[in-house]
Design an enzyme around this catalytic site. Structure first.
Site: not given
Length: 237
Positions: A104, A167, A197
């Site tokens: 991430d 995300k 996300k």
């Protein structure tokens, strides 16, 4: 996108996803600076008990011993994104060498604010090159700090650079975390080619269901037990 990247919940018996189905979308997260190795070991044990998709930790906590079926995610360039692309790429590559299944990464939010989307794309592409498939790459855009125009542009840049997910948030930015509006906008821009996300401030089952309805295919949660109905929230994400 493979099944390993976007888990498919068991078919629901109601219009809303059940707690068990929500659990399979959760990256059970511990990123507090004061976290200890014992804390991370407890996180892994709790993740296995709750049936979540993965644990998400800081890179210096790797390698981890996890039960079969539990994935390992790690953050990169966290939380500011103000690292050079070379540093982010090296950090991501080391994490994968140490057992991470997913990375991430945080973009340079300032570049997005300035409209330097080509620079954002190049930053993401550098990390993608360092950790090619099957590693899953999620791109943290700090949606609360961006205009709608920038959210769309950065989401498109993520897709062009070969990311697997966009995300919303680190959960550490003062502008805030995930919002239904941002998740919907991101999903409208890149889904189904990329996952979305929602992370930062997702603390209740109702909030989780709202994010999923808006298009989230993964959830970043620190207080997973509380969200799923099993105890107090850990907080901090």
């Amino acid at each position: 996108m493979t099944d390993a990247q976007t888990p498919e919940p068991t078919p629901a018996t109601t219009d809303e996803p059940t707690a068990a189905e929500i659990a399979r979308l959760i990256d059970h997260t511990l990123l507090k600076p004061e976290a200890t190795r014992a804390d991370v070991e407890a996180l892994v044990a709790e993740a296995a008990e709750l049936g979540v998709y993965s644990v998400c930790v800081s890179p210096n906590m790797l390698p981890l011993t996890v039960p079969e079926g539990l994935h390992v995610a790690v953050v990169c360039g966290f939380p500011s994104g103000k690292h050079t692309s070379a540093v982010k790429a090296a950090e991501a590559a080391e994490a994968v060498a140490n057992g991470a299944d997913e990375v991430d990464m945080v973009i340079d939010v300032g570049a997005a604010v300035e409209g330097r989307y080509a620079d954002v794309q190049a930053d993401i592409a550098a990390v993608r090159a360092a950790v090619p498939a099957p590693t899953v790459l999620k791109v943290i855009i700090e949606s609360a700090a961006l205009s709608d125009e920038a959210i769309v542009a950065v989401s498109r840049a993520s897709a062009e650079a070969g990311a697997d997910f966009v995300k919303t948030s680190t959960g550490f930015h003062p502008a805030g975390g995930a919002s239904e509006h941002a998740v919907r906008l991101m999903a409208e821009t890149v889904a189904p080619a990329l996952g979305v996300k929602a992370s930062g401030g997702v603390r209740t089952l109702e909030q989780a269901r709202t994010m999923v309805a808006a298009g989230a295919t993964r959830l970043g949660v620190s207080g997973s037990r509380a969200l799923l109905g099993g105890g107090p929230a850990a907080g901090g994400y």
